[in-house]
Every structure is written in structure tokens, then in C-alpha cells.
Design a protein around this motif. Structure first.
Motif, PDB file in Angstrom:
ATOM      1  N   ARG A  87     -20.263 -15.778  57.347  1.00 48.81           N
ATOM      2  CA  ARG A  87     -21.279 -15.224  56.434  1.00 48.81           C
ATOM      3  C   ARG A  87     -22.405 -14.421  57.196  1.00 48.81           C
ATOM      4  O   ARG A  87     -22.777 -14.790  58.385  1.00 48.81           O
ATOM      5  N   ALA A  88     -22.877 -13.247  56.804  1.00 46.38           N
ATOM      6  CA  ALA A  88     -23.768 -12.368  57.324  1.00 46.38           C
ATOM      7  C   ALA A  88     -24.983 -13.172  57.177  1.00 46.38           C
ATOM      8  O   ALA A  88     -25.259 -13.678  56.407  1.00 46.38           O
ATOM      9  N   ALA A  89     -26.114 -13.006  58.205  1.00 44.67           N
ATOM     10  CA  ALA A  89     -27.493 -13.632  58.147  1.00 44.67           C
ATOM     11  C   ALA A  89     -28.003 -12.936  56.881  1.00 44.67           C
ATOM     12  O   ALA A  89     -27.848 -11.759  56.847  1.00 44.67           O
ATOM     13  N   PRO A  90     -28.844 -13.776  56.168  1.00 40.46           N
ATOM     14  CA  PRO A  90     -29.561 -12.955  55.050  1.00 40.46           C
ATOM     15  C   PRO A  90     -30.531 -12.041  55.671  1.00 40.46           C
ATOM     16  O   PRO A  90     -31.064 -12.357  56.807  1.00 40.46           O
ATOM     17  N   ALA A  91     -30.792 -11.033  55.117  1.00 35.06           N
ATOM     18  CA  ALA A  91     -31.691  -9.961  55.505  1.00 35.06           C
ATOM     19  C   ALA A  91     -33.033 -10.488  55.511  1.00 35.06           C
ATOM     20  O   ALA A  91     -33.225 -11.370  55.043  1.00 35.06           O
ATOM     21  N   ALA A  92     -33.986 -10.022  56.667  1.00 37.19           N
ATOM     22  CA  ALA A  92     -35.133 -10.316  56.807  1.00 37.19           C
ATOM     23  C   ALA A  92     -35.932 -10.295  55.357  1.00 37.19           C
ATOM     24  O   ALA A  92     -35.998  -8.934  54.833  1.00 37.19           O
ATOM     25  N   LEU A  93     -36.852 -11.131  55.166  1.00 37.15           N
ATOM     26  CA  LEU A  93     -37.452 -11.091  53.879  1.00 37.15           C
ATOM     27  C   LEU A  93     -38.678  -9.905  53.822  1.00 37.15           C
ATOM     28  O   LEU A  93     -39.283  -9.842  54.941  1.00 37.15           O
ATOM     29  N   ARG A  94     -38.674  -9.044  52.979  1.00 34.72           N
ATOM     30  CA  ARG A  94     -39.820  -7.926  52.857  1.00 34.72           C
ATOM     31  C   ARG A  94     -40.655  -8.465  51.811  1.00 34.72           C
ATOM     32  O   ARG A  94     -40.363  -8.599  50.742  1.00 34.72           O
ATOM     33  N   VAL A  95     -42.048  -8.685  52.149  1.00 39.25           N
ATOM     34  CA  VAL A  95     -42.921  -8.897  51.294  1.00 39.25           C
ATOM     35  C   VAL A  95     -44.128  -8.145  51.267  1.00 39.25           C
ATOM     36  O   VAL A  95     -44.712  -7.718  52.277  1.00 39.25           O
ATOM     37  N   ALA A  96     -44.629  -7.540  50.024  1.00 39.87           N
ATOM     38  CA  ALA A  96     -45.810  -6.726  49.834  1.00 39.87           C
ATOM     39  C   ALA A  96     -46.999  -7.601  49.512  1.00 39.87           C
ATOM     40  O   ALA A  96     -46.752  -8.408  48.796  1.00 39.87           O
ATOM     41  N   ILE A  97     -48.040  -7.441  49.930  1.00 36.98           N
ATOM     42  CA  ILE A  97     -49.431  -7.795  49.716  1.00 36.98           C
ATOM     43  C   ILE A  97     -50.118  -6.807  49.235  1.00 36.98           C
ATOM     44  O   ILE A  97     -50.502  -5.871  49.940  1.00 36.98           O
ATOM     45  N   VAL A  98     -50.664  -7.106  47.977  1.00 31.46           N
ATOM     46  CA  VAL A  98     -51.709  -5.999  47.541  1.00 31.46           C
ATOM     47  C   VAL A  98     -52.977  -6.661  47.561  1.00 31.46           C
ATOM     48  O   VAL A  98     -53.370  -7.493  47.230  1.00 31.46           O
ATOM     49  N   GLY A  99     -53.676  -5.874  48.484  1.00 34.74           N
ATOM     50  CA  GLY A  99     -55.244  -6.308  48.730  1.00 34.74           C
ATOM     51  C   GLY A  99     -55.219  -6.972  50.201  1.00 34.74           C
ATOM     52  O   GLY A  99     -54.455  -7.664  50.292  1.00 34.74           O
ATOM     53  N   SER A 100     -56.109  -6.252  50.993  1.00 38.89           N
ATOM     54  CA  SER A 100     -56.527  -6.702  52.325  1.00 38.89           C
ATOM     55  C   SER A 100     -57.767  -7.317  52.592  1.00 38.89           C
ATOM     56  O   SER A 100     -58.030  -7.524  53.713  1.00 38.89           O
ATOM     57  N   GLY A 101     -58.136  -7.853  51.428  1.00 37.80           N
ATOM     58  CA  GLY A 101     -59.246  -9.012  51.807  1.00 37.80           C
ATOM     59  C   GLY A 101     -58.943 -10.429  52.215  1.00 37.80           C
ATOM     60  O   GLY A 101     -57.675 -10.469  52.791  1.00 37.80           O
ATOM     61  N   PRO A 102     -59.659 -11.354  52.112  1.00 37.95           N
ATOM     62  CA  PRO A 102     -59.469 -12.493  52.853  1.00 37.95           C
ATOM     63  C   PRO A 102     -58.234 -13.365  52.265  1.00 37.95           C
ATOM     64  O   PRO A 102     -57.475 -13.883  53.032  1.00 37.95           O
ATOM     65  N   ALA A 103     -58.006 -13.128  51.067  1.00 37.33           N
ATOM     66  CA  ALA A 103     -56.867 -13.997  50.296  1.00 37.33           C
ATOM     67  C   ALA A 103     -55.420 -13.449  50.829  1.00 37.33           C
ATOM     68  O   ALA A 103     -54.453 -14.011  51.539  1.00 37.33           O
ATOM     69  N   GLY A 104     -55.489 -11.904  51.005  1.00 30.48           N
ATOM     70  CA  GLY A 104     -54.371 -11.276  51.402  1.00 30.48           C
ATOM     71  C   GLY A 104     -54.049 -11.476  52.995  1.00 30.48           C
ATOM     72  O   GLY A 104     -52.855 -11.633  53.515  1.00 30.48           O
ATOM     73  N   LEU A 105     -55.264 -11.467  53.762  1.00 29.06           N
ATOM     74  CA  LEU A 105     -55.313 -11.789  55.121  1.00 29.06           C
ATOM     75  C   LEU A 105     -54.660 -13.189  55.437  1.00 29.06           C
ATOM     76  O   LEU A 105     -53.518 -13.381  56.231  1.00 29.06           O
ATOM     77  N   TYR A 106     -55.051 -14.255  54.703  1.00 35.31           N
ATOM     78  CA  TYR A 106     -54.573 -15.630  54.938  1.00 35.31           C
ATOM     79  C   TYR A 106     -53.102 -15.624  54.710  1.00 35.31           C
ATOM     80  O   TYR A 106     -52.534 -16.219  55.429  1.00 35.31           O
ATOM     81  N   ALA A 107     -52.565 -14.845  53.635  1.00 38.03           N
ATOM     82  CA  ALA A 107     -51.269 -15.049  52.969  1.00 38.03           C
ATOM     83  C   ALA A 107     -50.482 -14.392  54.138  1.00 38.03           C
ATOM     84  O   ALA A 107     -49.432 -14.748  54.537  1.00 38.03           O
ATOM     85  N   ALA A 108     -50.929 -13.277  54.721  1.00 35.34           N
ATOM     86  CA  ALA A 108     -50.251 -12.484  55.723  1.00 35.34           C
ATOM     87  C   ALA A 108     -49.948 -13.652  56.946  1.00 35.34           C
ATOM     88  O   ALA A 108     -48.898 -13.446  57.529  1.00 35.34           O
ATOM     89  N   VAL A 109     -50.970 -14.127  57.402  1.00 40.62           N
ATOM     90  CA  VAL A 109     -50.931 -14.784  58.724  1.00 40.62           C
ATOM     91  C   VAL A 109     -49.874 -15.970  58.427  1.00 40.62           C
ATOM     92  O   VAL A 109     -49.325 -16.513  59.391  1.00 40.62           O
ATOM     93  N   GLU A 110     -50.063 -16.659  57.409  1.00 41.10           N
ATOM     94  CA  GLU A 110     -49.425 -17.837  56.984  1.00 41.10           C
ATOM     95  C   GLU A 110     -47.756 -17.332  57.072  1.00 41.10           C
ATOM     96  O   GLU A 110     -46.986 -17.989  57.688  1.00 41.10           O
ATOM     97  N   LEU A 111     -47.481 -16.241  56.296  1.00 44.07           N
ATOM     98  CA  LEU A 111     -46.258 -15.817  55.962  1.00 44.07           C
ATOM     99  C   LEU A 111     -45.723 -15.268  57.545  1.00 44.07           C
ATOM    100  O   LEU A 111     -44.521 -15.861  57.800  1.00 44.07           O
ATOM    101  N   LEU A 112     -46.160 -14.859  58.465  1.00 37.88           N
ATOM    102  CA  LEU A 112     -45.662 -14.481  59.552  1.00 37.88           C
ATOM    103  C   LEU A 112     -45.528 -15.723  60.538  1.00 37.88           C
ATOM    104  O   LEU A 112     -44.708 -15.827  61.441  1.00 37.88           O
TER     105      LEU A 112
END
Ligand code: NAP
Length: 456
Positions: free
Chosen positions: A2-27
């Protein structure tokens, strides 16, 4: 095999604190995932840049995380000056990602719904905060600072921010990165007294003890407490009540500037013909409802206060995003633990998430967004494990082509760093921490997307 699933692509709308913490946590949680972060302005930061008061620069330290994101081996891309609902719509975003997290905050304001609210000289806190922080939407506003008294309505931390900025000596403001136009206007200000109106008592005030302590310790300002009743106490409020009690009996020093914290007082009408000249207020009594909530009840004790500026700091309000469900009552995108629900609230919209003030309403400090975003990321990764995200219609390079066509003046992280360095360099030249650029065109020029600005 089975092929490995593709890397997830996530969009975050807004670069304030909530978006920033979401990005840090996802990575942190998924080592292959790719993030595209969008902001309608040409800069990173959202509320970190445009909400935090200039004399609270230490609260912006979290911005260092953007650098770590940018260094995350090409897994994080910033797309500034790209509005979702403008250059791209919500459907297009979903067609290019496995998941989208909306983190665009609450930039609108609540209204008092009293007469005179739209007179020149009556403004929302969001406009004044945006003005002194050089937000492109608010930088050109004018505030009448020529009268001796300004009134701030509301008893939260934003009200205290506004009062501090109105009363701080210019020498102190000069040491901050307050926007140049605001520094110049405040240097000419005649405001000598700020009245903060709270409709309930100290025990119900929304501001926090450190912020009150800071205000009470400002040099050259007499602090006066009026209308307070100190009979209701609870453990966590004791410190704040104690401080207010102390202030209520503190001997006045005869300073040139005064801050009046007036409790149990509500605005009735903003007065003036062609501009604000005063505010009619009434004294309140307090009553406890069956659910235990203490509410303000107006009395017939009415008074008029002269003033030239009324700022309402009674809470922010999120704006609906075209294409997404919205709950106008609560001013949030309807969600369950960050999963966006349909307008009917009967099921989750696959691959659509929300975090920050847009998820829970406009409350909490920058750090409150960390657990809020972690919860949203938990839901997203649980759904990824269940394979219930969106199957993107287009490959990753298709988004790049689309963005180039739709927004040639896109600010990536390197362009943002050029803009950031330019502001810092200008600050060094003027012996200030930073000189904020306040118009989108000049920000784009400093980011290297127009002919460069003169560097002196
Ligand atoms: P907030 O904390 O919700 O305070 C809003 C205030 O407005 C409350 O005192 C509320 O009184 C009052 N109010 C609402 N409607 C009113 C009306 N019609 N008439 C009179 N008063 C009215 O909102 P905020 O100050 O905008 O702050 C938003 C969030 O950001 C808060 O969590 C705050 O702590 C945070 N923040 C933190 C800092 C900091 O850490 N330094 C700085 C700025 C903001 P009632 O309680 O009676 O409804």
C-alpha cells in the motif's frame, strides 16, 4: 504494497496567536504535515502585532515562534496580503487542502445601542487600539484629544489598556513602538482625566489584578475609585478587591492627571450636536438573578459628565466569514471542540475547524489560545486517523499557480522579514524599538514588492 498516505496539507486562516499555536502544535504532532498560513495583511502576528498595547511589548515574545515555524524544513509557508473571501474563497481553500483551520479572530466591536453612539468623538476600542498600533484599517482615524476628559466604557483589560495609553507621559510612549501618528497626536493631547465606567461592582469587573496594579502604580497619576461596593467577595477576587479598597481610601497626591474608576454606572446617552460634548449616565443598583448572576439595574440617579471622547471597550465581536456557518447570538463559528458544525448544528463539516476567538468568543489572554488550539488540533488529527478529512481536488503546486495569478503581491516569510527588518532599522535610526509602517502599500514596498522605500 500500500502506498504511504500523502502528507496532510492544512490551511490556517489568520496568523494571530490562535493560528500560531495551531501551527506549532500541528508540526510538533505530525512530522510530514505541510501548513499554508494566510493573512489578509502583509504581516505576521494578528492580535500579537495589532492587539497588544505598545507598552506591553513583553507579551509579544511568543512571536519568536514564527521564526521556528519558518525554519521547519519547508513545511510552513506564509501567504500574507491574501484575503480568504477575496483572492481565494473558502471552497477554493478546501479544494487545495485536507483540512482548513479558521483562526481569524474577532475584529468587530459590540455596540451600546444608545443615542449619540455615532457622533464624531464616540468610537469603539477596536478603532483606538488599531489606531495606536498602526493597523492599516484604522491608522487614518482621528480622535479628539483636545478636551480635558475622556470616558472609557467597560471594565475589562481593554478598557485599562486604553486608559493607560491616554494617560502615559509621552517620554514613556516614545520608548515603545506605538504608531508614529498616535505618538504625535498623544504628545499634543489635552486629556488630563480618564473615567472608566463599570456597570457593576468591583467583584464583577472583568479586568485582572496585574493590569490594575500596573495602572495604579503609574507615576504622576492620581487614581480615584467611586461608586464601589465592597461587600461581595470570593477567594480569587480578594487581591483585586483589596487593591481597589486601598485605592478608594488612598490620599490624592494632586497630580496633573487623574484616572477615575467609577463603578455601578451605565451610559444612557452620548451627548452633542455635531460631536461628542458629554455623556449622560445613571447610577445602578445590583440584583442577583435566579441563576446566581449579578446584574445591574438602573436607578433614577442621573448625571451628565462633560467629555470630548467616549471609547466603548465592551467587548469585541467576530464577523461572519462568507461561505462558513455563523452563530450571530454568540458571535462565533458554531463548533464542537473546534470542529465546525453546519448552520443547523446537526453534524460536523468534514475537514473544517476553528480556533481562538472565532471558536470560543473574545475572551482570554494570548496564552489562552494554546490549549484552545491544541484541542482543535486534537480533533483534526483524530479525524485524519479516521480518514474523514477532505480529499483535496488539486495537487499542491496548483495552489501556488492560483495564488501567483490571483495575488501577485503576496508576502511570503522572506518578504515579511524584509518588512520587519525595515521597521526595526527605522526604529534604531530614531532611537525607538520599531517604526511601524501603517499603510498596506508602504508595507508592501518595505517587503520588497514595490520599488524599495528610502532608508532614512
Ligand atoms: P471583557 O473582558 O469581556 O470586558 C468587557 C467589559 O465590558 C465588561 O466589564 C462588561 O461588563 C462591559 N460591558 C459589556 N457590555 C456593556 C454595556 N452595554 N454597558 C457597560 N458595560 C458593558 O472584554 P475586553 O476588555 O474587550 O477584553 C477581551 C479579552 O482580551 C479579555 O479576556 C481580556 O482579559 C483580554 N485582554 C487582555 C489584556 C492583558 O492581558 N493585558 C489586554 C487586553 C485584553 P459586564 O461584566 O457587566 O458584562
Amino acid at each position: 504494497m500500500r502506498a504511504a498516505p500523502a502528507a496532510l496539507r492544512v490551511a490556517i486562516v489568520g496568523s494571530g496567536p490562535a493560528g500560531l499555536y495551531a501551527a506549532v502544535e500541528l508540526l510538533r504532532r505530525d512530522s510530514r504535515l505541510q501548513i499554508n498560513m494566510f493573512d489578509r495583511l502583509p504581516c505576521l502576528g494578528g492580535l500579537i502585532r495589532y492587539g497588544v498595547a505598545p507598552d506591553h511589548a513583553q507579551r509579544r515574545r511568543v512571536a519568536a515562534c514564527y521564526e521556528r515555524l519558518a525554519l521547519s524544513s519547508g513545511r510552513f509557508a506564509f501567504h500574507g496580503n491574501v484575503e480568504i473571501g477575496g483572492a481565494l474563497n473558502t471552497d477554493e481553500l478546501a479544494q487545495h487542502h485536507h483540512a482548513v483551520i479558521y483562526a481569524s479572530g474577532a475584529s468587530g466591536d459590540r455596540r451600546l445601542h444608545i443615542a449619540g453612539e455615532d457622533l464624531p468623538g464616540s468610537r469603539a476600542a477596536s478603532e483606538f487600539v488599531g489606531w495606536y498600533n498602526g493597523h492599516p484599517d484604522h491608522a487614518t482615524h482621528q480622535f479628539n484629544l483636545q478636551g480635558p476628559r475622556a470616558i472609557v466604557i467597560g471594565n475589562g483589560n481593554v478598557a485599562l489598556d486604553l486608559a493607560r495609553i491616554l494617560l502615559l507621559p509621552c517620554s514613556q510612549l516614545h520608548r515603545t513602538d506605538i504608531a508614529p501618528h498616535a505618538l504625535a497626536a498623544l504628545a499634543r493631547s489635552s486629556v488630563r482625566e480618564v473615567v472608566i465606567l463599570g456597570r457593576r461592582s468591583p467583584a464583577q469587573a472583568a479586568f485582572t489584578t496585574p493590569e490594575l496594579l500596573e495602572l495604579a502604580s503609574l507615576p504622576g497619576i492620581d487614581v480615584i475609585v467611586e461608586g464601589a461596593v465592597f461587600d461581595e467577595t470570593s477567594a480569587e477576587q480578594t487581591l483585586r478587591l483589596k487593591l481597589l479598597q486601598e485605592l478608594a481610601v488612598r490620599k490624592l497626591q494632586g497630580h496633573a492627571k487623574r484616572l477615575i474608576l467609577r463603578f455601578r454606572c451605565s451610559p444612557l446617552e452620548i451627548v452633542g450636536d455635531d460631536r461628542v460634548t458629554g455623556l449622560r449616565v445613571c447610577r445602578n443598583t445590583l440584583a442577583q438573578q435566579a441563576d446566581g448572576r449579578v446584574v445591574a439595574r438602573p436607578t433614577d440617579q442621573i448625571e451628565s459628565l462633560d467629555c470630548s471622547l467616549v471609547l466603548r471597550a465592551i467587548g469585541y465581536l467576530a464577523r461572519p466569514i462568507p461561505g462558513l456557518p455563523f452563530d450571530p447570538q454568540q458571535g462565533i463559528v458554531p463548533n464542537r471542540r473546534g470542529r465546525i458544525l453546519t448552520q443547523e448544528g446537526d453534524r460536523a463539516l468534514p475537514g473544517h475547524y476553528v480556533t481562538g476567538w472565532l471558536k470560543r468568543g473574545p475572551s482570554g489572554v494570548i496564552g489562552s489560545n494554546k490549549p484552545c488550539s491544541a484541542q482543535t488540533v486534537d480533533c483534526l488529527l483524530e479525524d485524519a486517523a479516521q480518514q474523514s478529512l477532505i480529499e483535496p481536488r488539486h495537487a499542491a503546486d496548483h495552489l501556488e499557480m492560483l495564488l501567483r495569478r490571483r495575488q501577485p503581491l503576496r508576502v511570503d516569510h522572506r518578504a515579511w522579514k524584509r518588512l520587519d527588518s525595515y521597521e526595526l532599522q527605522q526604529g534604531i535610526a530614531q532611537n525607538r524599538p520599531r517604526i511601524r509602517l501603517c499603510g498596506v502599500d508602504e508595507m508592501l514596498a518595505a517587503a520588497g514588492l514595490f520599488p524599495p522605500l528610502n532608508t532614512h
